[in-house]
Scaffold this motif. Structure first.
Motif, short mmCIF file in Angstrom:
data_model
loop_
_atom_site.label_atom_id
_atom_site.label_comp_id
_atom_site.label_asym_id
_atom_site.label_seq_id
_atom_site.Cartn_x
_atom_site.Cartn_y
_atom_site.Cartn_z
N VAL A 18 44.41 51.30 48.59
CA VAL A 18 42.91 50.93 49.14
C VAL A 18 42.49 49.86 47.91
CG1 VAL A 18 40.68 51.43 49.38
CG2 VAL A 18 42.43 52.67 50.64
N ALA A 19 41.80 48.77 47.98
CA ALA A 19 41.33 47.93 47.05
C ALA A 19 40.04 47.70 47.34
CB ALA A 19 42.13 46.68 46.74
N ALA A 20 39.07 47.64 46.34
CA ALA A 20 37.49 46.96 46.37
C ALA A 20 37.81 45.43 45.93
CB ALA A 20 36.64 47.76 45.66
N VAL A 21 37.44 44.63 46.67
CA VAL A 21 37.72 43.04 46.32
C VAL A 21 36.39 42.44 46.28
CG1 VAL A 21 38.87 40.95 47.34
CG2 VAL A 21 39.87 43.33 47.74
N ALA A 22 36.34 41.70 45.16
CA ALA A 22 35.12 40.85 44.96
C ALA A 22 34.87 39.51 46.05
CB ALA A 22 34.95 40.46 43.66
N GLU A 23 34.16 39.66 46.63
CA GLU A 23 33.91 38.39 47.76
C GLU A 23 33.77 37.31 47.09
OE1 GLU A 23 30.56 40.17 50.28
OE2 GLU A 23 31.92 41.05 51.64
N ALA A 24 32.93 37.27 45.80
CA ALA A 24 32.79 35.80 45.31
C ALA A 24 34.10 35.13 44.75
CB ALA A 24 32.05 36.11 44.10
N ASP A 25 35.06 35.85 44.18
CA ASP A 25 36.38 35.23 43.87
C ASP A 25 37.65 35.74 44.51
OD1 ASP A 25 36.36 37.25 42.36
OD2 ASP A 25 36.02 36.35 40.60
N GLY A 26 37.63 36.64 45.11
CA GLY A 26 38.84 37.49 45.84
C GLY A 26 39.53 38.21 44.70
N ALA A 27 38.98 38.58 43.52
CA ALA A 27 39.60 39.68 42.57
C ALA A 27 39.60 40.84 42.85
CB ALA A 27 38.88 39.59 41.12
N VAL A 28 40.54 41.75 42.75
CA VAL A 28 40.82 43.04 43.04
C VAL A 28 40.00 43.74 41.80
CG1 VAL A 28 42.08 45.04 43.19
CG2 VAL A 28 42.88 42.88 44.13
N ALA A 29 38.70 44.27 42.09
CA ALA A 29 37.72 44.92 41.00
C ALA A 29 38.31 46.21 40.74
CB ALA A 29 36.36 44.85 41.69
N GLY A 30 38.80 47.08 41.80
CA GLY A 30 39.43 48.53 41.60
C GLY A 30 40.12 48.79 42.78
N TYR A 31 41.17 49.80 42.59
CA TYR A 31 42.19 50.23 43.54
C TYR A 31 42.51 51.60 43.34
CZ TYR A 31 45.88 49.76 40.13
OH TYR A 31 46.48 49.55 39.02
N THR A 32 43.15 52.21 44.31
CA THR A 32 43.75 53.39 44.15
C THR A 32 44.87 53.26 45.15
OG1 THR A 32 43.40 55.89 44.47
CG2 THR A 32 42.45 54.74 46.11
N GLU A 33 46.09 54.17 44.49
CA GLU A 33 47.20 54.17 45.28
C GLU A 33 47.67 55.60 45.43
OE1 GLU A 33 49.58 50.10 43.45
OE2 GLU A 33 49.68 52.06 42.10
N LEU A 34 48.06 55.84 46.62
CA LEU A 34 48.95 57.06 47.09
C LEU A 34 50.07 56.97 47.33
CD1 LEU A 34 46.35 59.32 49.30
CD2 LEU A 34 46.69 59.38 46.78
N VAL A 35 51.21 57.90 47.07
CA VAL A 35 52.48 57.79 47.24
C VAL A 35 52.81 59.16 48.00
CG1 VAL A 35 54.81 58.20 46.53
CG2 VAL A 35 53.33 56.43 45.50
#
Length: 323
Positions: free
Chosen positions: A226-243
């Motif tokens: 799950v990522a939080a994407v900045a709408e202004a430039d598409g940057a991945v501002a934060g994320y979390t990963e589960l395995v």
């Protein structure tokens, strides 16, 4: 070396039943995958100690990971060193360690680290061989079904985000549209607490992101992001990963939760973790728990976890031997 995966797993299963009878049992498919597929940017060296007196199986096993990047060519990680309970107290652990150390010397490695539970026989064994705790950690567990998330008419709208951000979710390898941005966000881990470990940060790029995901998949596991994407430039501002080590796993393992420095202070770490809970409940309803490890000194992430209902399960440490 030919490894008997059944005999290998028998050692791990017997040790777990003896040492941690109340905890989640190891999964054969996951352990076989870990034995068969090396971690990213490393070579796996399995080491076995035959059972004595002609008995079948192994008295103990060890799995050594030799890093193969320029940044960490002098380091290694000891993934496991486990002695079957029936063969303890007879020097099996020392014999395995001597073999590990000889291989490290032959490879020109200057240090090796291992994840060790504090207060037990593993810590005493490590300290006796010159290991020092380079990074104290706490392992915490979250109950998936009992952790509340905000009510909402649709899962995608269930967790609020600050203005200017949107969620992106995926399973497996990162979509091409997010690959480069996701790699840049991974590099934000460079400022994560590392204690006194010799291991250095390896730069991330899109291909390394994809390769890391393929390791999880090739081992038979599942990777959810799950990522939080900045709408202004598409940057991945934060994320979390589960395995999930296997599709049938009831305990998921938290890999990274990262917020890029320029986007900190907006609650994105909490938001992506809450959104992951919704995503996990929808995609893998059989999962009951999430386990995560966080450095003792990482106060912001520990506070987020405590607010989300994580409970401390054990004290761990990354112990390191300098050779």
């Amino acid at each position: 070396m030919d490894i008997d995966p059944d005999a290998w797993f028998a050692v791990l299963a017997a040790a777990h039943a003896h040492d941690r009878p109340g905890g989640p049992a190891p999964e054969r498919a996951a352990e076989t995958g870990r034995l068969r597929i090396p971690a990213l940017h490393s070579r796996a060296v399995p080491i076995t100690l035959p059972a004595p007196d002609g008995a079948t199986g192994y008295a103990g096993v060890a799995l050594l990971r030799l890093h193969d990047t320029a940044e960490n060519a002098g380091n290694a990680f000891l993934d496991t060193l486990t002695v079957h309970p029936a063969h303890r107290g007879r020097g099996a652990g020392r014999a395995l360690w001597d073999t590990v150390r000889a291989r490290l010397a032959a490879e020109g490695r200057s240090s090796v680290s291992a994840l060790v539970e504090k207060g037990g026989a593993g810590e005493r064994f490590a300290v006796a061989r010159g290991a020092e705790c380079a990074l104290p950690l706490v392992a915490s567990v979250q109950e998936v079904r009992t952790t509340p998330t905000p009510a909402a008419p649709t899962p995608a709208a269930g967790v609020p985000l600050p203005a200017g951000y949107r969620f992106a979710t995926w399973s497996g390898v990162v979509p091409d549209a997010h690959a480069a941005a996701h790699a840049r966000a991974h590099d934000a881990m460079e400022d994560a607490p590392a204690g006194d470990l010799d291991e250095q940060h390896d730069p991330w790029d899109a291909e390394r992101i994809r390769a890391a995901a393929r390791v999880v998949l090739d081992r038979g596991g599942l990777l959810l992001t799950v990522a939080a994407v900045a709408e202004a430039d598409g940057a991945v501002a934060g994320y979390t990963e589960l395995v999930l080590p296997t599709p049938a796993s009831v305990r998921a393992v938290q890999y990274d939760t990262v917020v890029v420095p320029a986007h900190r202070g907006h609650g994105l770490g909490r938001a992506v973790k809450l959104r992951m809970l919704e995503y996990l409940r929808a995609e893998r309803p059989g999962v009951r728990e999430i386990v995560t490890t966080v450095a003792d000194e990482n106060a912001p992430m520990r506070a987020v976890n405590e607010a989300l209902g994580y409970r401390a399960e054990s004290s761990l440490g990354l112990y390191q031997v300098r050779l």
